[in-house]
Design a protein around this motif. Structure first.
Motif, PDB file in Angstrom:
ATOM      1  N   LEU A 150     -27.292 -12.740 -39.471  1.00  0.00           N
ATOM      2  CA  LEU A 150     -26.093 -12.101 -38.931  1.00  0.00           C
ATOM      3  C   LEU A 150     -26.190 -12.032 -37.415  1.00  0.00           C
ATOM      4  O   LEU A 150     -27.217 -11.609 -36.865  1.00  0.00           O
ATOM      5  N   VAL A 151     -25.116 -12.436 -36.735  1.00  0.00           N
ATOM      6  CA  VAL A 151     -25.015 -12.307 -35.285  1.00  0.00           C
ATOM      7  C   VAL A 151     -23.817 -11.418 -34.965  1.00  0.00           C
ATOM      8  O   VAL A 151     -22.698 -11.688 -35.411  1.00  0.00           O
ATOM      9  N   ILE A 152     -24.059 -10.354 -34.219  1.00  0.00           N
ATOM     10  CA  ILE A 152     -22.983  -9.492 -33.720  1.00  0.00           C
ATOM     11  C   ILE A 152     -22.870  -9.773 -32.231  1.00  0.00           C
ATOM     12  O   ILE A 152     -23.711  -9.349 -31.439  1.00  0.00           O
ATOM     13  N   PHE A 163     -13.794  -1.942 -33.692  1.00  0.00           N
ATOM     14  CA  PHE A 163     -14.292  -2.699 -34.832  1.00  0.00           C
ATOM     15  C   PHE A 163     -15.609  -2.164 -35.414  1.00  0.00           C
ATOM     16  O   PHE A 163     -16.101  -2.702 -36.406  1.00  0.00           O
ATOM     17  N   ILE A 164     -16.178  -1.142 -34.798  1.00  0.00           N
ATOM     18  CA  ILE A 164     -17.491  -0.674 -35.251  1.00  0.00           C
ATOM     19  C   ILE A 164     -17.475  -0.228 -36.721  1.00  0.00           C
ATOM     20  O   ILE A 164     -18.393  -0.578 -37.477  1.00  0.00           O
ATOM     21  N   PRO A 165     -16.474   0.520 -37.207  1.00  0.00           N
ATOM     22  CA  PRO A 165     -16.460   0.860 -38.642  1.00  0.00           C
ATOM     23  C   PRO A 165     -16.443  -0.377 -39.535  1.00  0.00           C
ATOM     24  O   PRO A 165     -17.125  -0.399 -40.580  1.00  0.00           O
ATOM     25  N   ASP A 166     -15.677  -1.413 -39.166  1.00  0.00           N
ATOM     26  CA  ASP A 166     -15.659  -2.644 -39.958  1.00  0.00           C
ATOM     27  C   ASP A 166     -17.028  -3.311 -39.959  1.00  0.00           C
ATOM     28  O   ASP A 166     -17.491  -3.817 -41.002  1.00  0.00           O
ATOM     29  N   ILE A 167     -17.688  -3.326 -38.814  1.00  0.00           N
ATOM     30  CA  ILE A 167     -19.005  -3.960 -38.733  1.00  0.00           C
ATOM     31  C   ILE A 167     -20.011  -3.211 -39.596  1.00  0.00           C
ATOM     32  O   ILE A 167     -20.836  -3.818 -40.292  1.00  0.00           O
ATOM     33  N   LEU A 194     -25.754   1.846 -33.664  1.00  0.00           N
ATOM     34  CA  LEU A 194     -25.548   0.743 -34.601  1.00  0.00           C
ATOM     35  C   LEU A 194     -26.813  -0.103 -34.722  1.00  0.00           C
ATOM     36  O   LEU A 194     -27.228  -0.475 -35.837  1.00  0.00           O
ATOM     37  N   ALA A 195     -27.441  -0.395 -33.595  1.00  0.00           N
ATOM     38  CA  ALA A 195     -28.664  -1.208 -33.602  1.00  0.00           C
ATOM     39  C   ALA A 195     -29.790  -0.493 -34.332  1.00  0.00           C
ATOM     40  O   ALA A 195     -30.538  -1.103 -35.114  1.00  0.00           O
ATOM     41  N   ASP A 196     -29.937   0.799 -34.083  1.00  0.00           N
ATOM     42  CA  ASP A 196     -31.003   1.554 -34.747  1.00  0.00           C
ATOM     43  C   ASP A 196     -30.809   1.584 -36.265  1.00  0.00           C
ATOM     44  O   ASP A 196     -31.786   1.609 -37.032  1.00  0.00           O
ATOM     45  N   LYS A 197     -29.562   1.531 -36.694  1.00  0.00           N
ATOM     46  CA  LYS A 197     -29.271   1.642 -38.128  1.00  0.00           C
ATOM     47  C   LYS A 197     -29.456   0.324 -38.865  1.00  0.00           C
ATOM     48  O   LYS A 197     -29.939   0.300 -40.005  1.00  0.00           O
TER      49      LYS A 197
END
Length: 456
Positions: A150-152, A163-167, A194-197
């Motif tokens: 996966l690439v964000i 878009f964070i909830p969708d990601i 987000l990265a930590d999760k």
């Protein structure tokens, strides 16, 4: 260091060489080897540093072994905009031409049928915007359980666009054992969370100070007025050696109006903004890349990720509202080691925005004077334009009551003259002279006020 030192395959190296590149950029040199070693990665890099190739090149080699299955992509790249997604797809085609990898592009604004057909065949690389991906997933047209990579990309832009909830939801559909790469120009708290999760023991690289601008871009603030902006811009376009230029405006309506104005003044310009259909936007970009037009007027939908070679100038017709957007806008020039120029038109109302930009970038941007619209001449100083204005001043004219005015005066004047000189033959009712006996033709008694006396 050369690309050969990074462990890429001969086929990939051949494609890179044919594309005209010999040495990796700092972000490519720092990121490619960890990705090939299957490490999770956080890369913080400003725009124009070559970060797209830093994940595309190793992904091609990683995916060279394996087979795609129907509706189950082997890798997923998330992009915030259609233009960025299309840009990444072009990179895969360019660098992966000696590998037999299949690819699908899932973006809005185009027919869904072709995209579903491509997924049915099975793809190695799926490049998508979050909205279209979630739509197809909810329709049952795609499965993410076979996705191992996966690439964000442009994570901070994803945050800005909501878009964070969708990601986060997409991440929960992927295998937990996947490799995850996150690229961002900045690292605000929500992106770090987000990265930590979702990343496991990632390697973190940073190749430029957050908010810094490219040193190879010559910047200037051009003072003008709201009324003088277009004149100032046209003057800059004519004075500078503009090969290709992107002009940014804050509003879509401004983009449309400015493009029409430039074309009326003989410039070869086009436009791109969020209200256009995807096919129209791609067509305009193709015209710009092909040289059919050399000026592209754009809203911020085009500010990030567009990698167009040879953009010599960037003009901010409007000072950006957000300081981060300034960095991304001017990053469209001065790419891949080239130099560029960036001019920002400013008025007195832009003082706060410019202060925020200079605070973020840590530099004072030089200021120059541009053309300013002249104030309109006072009414009494304006040159005469009509015969009416050339007449004598009112106090020198014949008084109204003496000269008469309008139809009413014209109709009334003969009657008044008749009363003043009733015997004047030129005012007789017919061609015959007036009879000596004024009552000769009268059928009744003559009123006293009409009787004519011939006595002295």
């Amino acid at each position: 260091m050369s690309f050969a030192d990074l462990g890429l395959s001969d086929e990939t190296l051949r494609a890179v060489t044919e594309a005209g590149y010999t040495e990796p950029t700092p972000v490519q040199a720092a990121a490619i080897q960890p990705v090939l070693m299957m490490r999770d990665l956080i890369a913080i890099a400003q725009t124009g540093t070559g970060k797209t190739a830093s994940f595309v090149l190793p992904m091609i080699d990683i995916l060279a072994h394996g087979r795609a299955r129907a509706r189950m992509p082997r890798s997923l790249i998330l992009e915030p905009t259609r233009e960025l997604a299309a840009q990444v797809a072009e990179n895969f085609e360019k660098y992966g031409k000696y590998h037999k990898l299949s690819m699908a592009l899932l973006i809005g604004g185009v027919q869904m049928g072709d995209q579903v057909a491509a997924l049915e065949k099975g793809v190695d690389v799926l490049i998508a915007t979050p909205g279209r991906l979630m739509d197809l997933f909810q329709r049952g047209k795609i499965l993410l359980t076979g996705c191992s990579m996966l690439v964000i990309d442009e994570a901070d832009r994803m945050l800005d666009m909501g878009f964070i909830p969708d990601i986060e939801e997409i991440c929960t559909k992927l295998p937990t054992s996947r490799q995850t790469l996150l690229f961002s120009a900045t690292m605000p708290p929500p992106i770090k969370k987000l990265a930590d999760k979702f990343l496991s023991n990632p390697k973190q690289i940073e190749v430029a100070r957050t908010g810094s601008t490219n040193a190879s871009i010559e910047q200037a603030l051009v003072s003008t007025t709201s009324r003088g902006k277009r004149d100032t811009l046209r003057g800059l376009l004519r004075a500078e050696d503009v090969k290709t230029a992107i002009i940014f405006a804050n509003r879509k309506t401004t983009v449309r109006e400015l493009n029409q104005s430039l074309k009326r003044h003989g410039f070869a310009s086009g436009e791109i903004h969020g209200d256009m259909e995807q096919a129209q936007r791609i067509a305009e970009l193709d015209r710009f890349k092909a040289g059919d037009i050399n000026i592209l007027v754009a809203s911020d939908v085009a500010a990030r990720g567009l990698d167009i070679k040879g953009v010599s100038h960037v003009f901010n017709f409007d000072a950006p509202w957000h300081p981060d957007d300034y960095v991304h806008r001017i990053g469209r020039t001065g790419r891949a080691g080239a130099t560029g120029k960036a001019f920002t038109l400013i008025t007195d109302e832009d003082a706060e925005n410019i202060a925020n930009i200079e605070k973020l970038t840590g530099q004072t941007i030089p200021r120059i004077e541009g053309a300013k619209a002249e104030a309109p001449a006072p009414r009494e100083a304006r040159p005469a334009r009509t015969p009416r204005e050339e007449r004598a001043p009112r106090e020198e004219r014949t008084p109204r009551e003496e000269r008469g005015s309008g139809r009413r005066d014209r109709d009334r004047a003969p009657r008044e003259r008749d009363r003043r000189d009733a015997s004047a033959p030129q005012y007789a009712a017919g061609p015959e002279p007036i009879a000596a006996d004024a009552d000769a033709n009268w059928n009744g008694p003559v009123p006293a006020f009409l009787r004519v006396s011939f006595e002295d």
